[in-house]
Design a protein around this motif. Structure first.
Motif, mmCIF file in Angstrom:
data_model
loop_
_atom_site.group_PDB
_atom_site.id
_atom_site.type_symbol
_atom_site.label_atom_id
_atom_site.label_comp_id
_atom_site.label_asym_id
_atom_site.label_seq_id
_atom_site.Cartn_x
_atom_site.Cartn_y
_atom_site.Cartn_z
ATOM 1 N N LYS A 1 0.858 -1.182 0.000
ATOM 2 C CA LYS A 1 0.000 0.000 0.000
ATOM 3 C C LYS A 1 0.898 1.236 0.000
ATOM 4 N N PRO A 2 0.943 1.949 -1.119
ATOM 5 C CA PRO A 2 1.870 3.085 -1.219
ATOM 6 C C PRO A 2 1.387 4.314 -0.467
ATOM 7 N N ASN A 3 2.338 5.173 -0.123
ATOM 8 C CA ASN A 3 1.985 6.471 0.438
ATOM 9 C C ASN A 3 1.539 7.375 -0.710
ATOM 10 N N THR A 4 0.558 8.207 -0.456
ATOM 11 C CA THR A 4 0.093 9.142 -1.486
ATOM 12 C C THR A 4 0.269 10.592 -1.046
ATOM 13 N N GLN A 5 0.923 10.782 0.082
ATOM 14 C CA GLN A 5 1.262 12.105 0.596
ATOM 15 C C GLN A 5 2.765 12.130 0.844
ATOM 16 N N PRO A 6 3.367 13.323 0.909
ATOM 17 C CA PRO A 6 4.811 13.369 1.180
ATOM 18 C C PRO A 6 5.145 12.577 2.438
ATOM 19 N N PRO A 7 6.193 11.764 2.387
ATOM 20 C CA PRO A 7 6.526 10.925 3.539
ATOM 21 C C PRO A 7 7.104 11.732 4.690
ATOM 22 N N LYS A 8 6.856 11.200 5.893
ATOM 23 C CA LYS A 8 7.459 11.761 7.102
ATOM 24 C C LYS A 8 8.218 10.618 7.746
ATOM 25 N N GLY A 9 9.495 10.766 7.922
ATOM 26 C CA GLY A 9 10.305 9.678 8.447
ATOM 27 C C GLY A 9 10.680 8.709 7.343
ATOM 28 N N PHE A 10 11.286 7.600 7.725
ATOM 29 C CA PHE A 10 11.744 6.648 6.721
ATOM 30 C C PHE A 10 10.850 5.426 6.672
ATOM 31 N N ALA A 11 10.993 4.657 5.620
ATOM 32 C CA ALA A 11 10.224 3.422 5.448
ATOM 33 C C ALA A 11 11.205 2.257 5.385
ATOM 34 N N ILE A 12 10.815 1.161 5.979
ATOM 35 C CA ILE A 12 11.622 -0.056 5.903
ATOM 36 C C ILE A 12 10.799 -1.109 5.188
ATOM 37 N N PHE A 13 11.371 -1.688 4.156
ATOM 38 C CA PHE A 13 10.726 -2.764 3.412
ATOM 39 C C PHE A 13 11.540 -4.028 3.660
ATOM 40 N N HIS A 14 11.020 -4.906 4.485
ATOM 41 C CA HIS A 14 11.700 -6.147 4.810
ATOM 42 C C HIS A 14 11.513 -7.138 3.673
ATOM 43 N N ASN A 15 12.601 -7.790 3.272
ATOM 44 C CA ASN A 15 12.580 -8.831 2.251
ATOM 45 C C ASN A 15 11.841 -8.381 0.999
ATOM 46 N N VAL A 16 12.415 -7.418 0.306
ATOM 47 C CA VAL A 16 11.802 -6.850 -0.899
ATOM 48 C C VAL A 16 11.534 -7.928 -1.947
ATOM 49 N N GLU A 17 12.404 -8.933 -2.036
ATOM 50 C CA GLU A 17 12.172 -9.996 -3.012
ATOM 51 C C GLU A 17 10.852 -10.709 -2.729
ATOM 52 N N GLU A 18 10.587 -10.999 -1.459
ATOM 53 C CA GLU A 18 9.328 -11.666 -1.107
ATOM 54 C C GLU A 18 8.140 -10.744 -1.362
ATOM 55 N N VAL A 19 8.269 -9.474 -0.985
ATOM 56 C CA VAL A 19 7.200 -8.507 -1.228
ATOM 57 C C VAL A 19 6.897 -8.442 -2.724
ATOM 58 N N ALA A 20 7.940 -8.342 -3.536
ATOM 59 C CA ALA A 20 7.755 -8.255 -4.984
ATOM 60 C C ALA A 20 7.129 -9.526 -5.537
ATOM 61 N N SER A 21 7.521 -10.677 -5.018
ATOM 62 C CA SER A 21 6.986 -11.932 -5.542
ATOM 63 C C SER A 21 5.514 -12.102 -5.169
ATOM 64 N N GLN A 22 5.025 -11.359 -4.161
ATOM 65 C CA GLN A 22 3.612 -11.408 -3.788
ATOM 66 C C GLN A 22 2.742 -10.590 -4.745
ATOM 67 N N SER A 23 3.358 -9.778 -5.569
ATOM 68 C CA SER A 23 2.613 -8.950 -6.512
ATOM 69 C C SER A 23 2.680 -9.577 -7.894
ATOM 70 N N ASP A 24 1.522 -9.859 -8.464
ATOM 71 C CA ASP A 24 1.497 -10.396 -9.827
ATOM 72 C C ASP A 24 1.298 -9.282 -10.847
ATOM 73 N N LYS A 25 1.400 -8.047 -10.402
ATOM 74 C CA LYS A 25 1.199 -6.899 -11.273
ATOM 75 C C LYS A 25 2.491 -6.569 -12.012
ATOM 76 N N PHE A 26 2.362 -6.066 -13.213
ATOM 77 C CA PHE A 26 3.525 -5.675 -14.002
ATOM 78 C C PHE A 26 4.315 -4.569 -13.299
ATOM 79 N N ARG A 27 3.595 -3.572 -12.794
ATOM 80 C CA ARG A 27 4.259 -2.445 -12.120
ATOM 81 C C ARG A 27 3.427 -2.044 -10.904
ATOM 82 N N ARG A 28 4.109 -1.833 -9.769
ATOM 83 C CA ARG A 28 3.430 -1.393 -8.549
ATOM 84 C C ARG A 28 4.356 -0.444 -7.796
#
Length: 153
Positions: free
Chosen positions: A10-37
């Protein structure tokens, strides 16, 4: 902001405040069957995951922004300038400077999964494209523009 696995899609749609951590990006990406997200949009960059189907491609293009592509799984070919071809594998990082004609093709038996950073943002903050064709159509219609707050260089 510490992102849970489900919230990482679920992306942010407002300017971010603070940082974001994405754990295991490969797994996150493999959960998406979309061409681009789009996963995250900042004022100076944007994180996008892509799943290129077997036999598919990103599409020959030139950006006005820099693009860094980190290949997470699958195998493919990087094509620079329409002619120079280099094999790519998981763990490879390709940096495409603004103005460089490029394409990436999936040459393997599984989806080619890529995490890419655009600097500055290239897409609408909540973009999800099911296919290359859908993405191309929305871009041509001007419906996939980054928010004004994300166009800072």
């Amino acid at each position: 902001m510490f992102a849970s696995f489900a919230s990482q899609l679920k992306p942010n749609t407002q300017p971010p405040k603070g940082f974001a951590i994405f754990h295991n990006v490969e797994e996150v990406a493999s959960q998406s069957d979309k061409f681009r997200r789009v996963l995250w949009t900042g004022t100076h960059s944007q994180l996008v995951i892509m799943t290129v189907p077997v036999g598919g491609e990103i599409g020959q293009e030139t950006h006005t922004v820099d693009q860094h592509l980190f290949f997470l799984s699958g195998k493919g070919q990087a094509i620079e300038g329409g002619t120079k071809t280099t094999d790519i594998h998981p763990g490879d990082l390709v940096i495409v400077p603004a103005g460089t004609l490029h394409n990436f093709k999936n040459s393997g038996p599984t989806p080619l999964i890529v995490a890419t950073v655009y600097a500055p943002a290239e897409h609408k903050a909540d973009t999800v494209h099911d296919t290359l064709e859908q993405g191309d159509k929305l871009e041509e219609e001007g419906k996939d523009e980054p928010p004004e707050w994300a166009k800072q260089k």
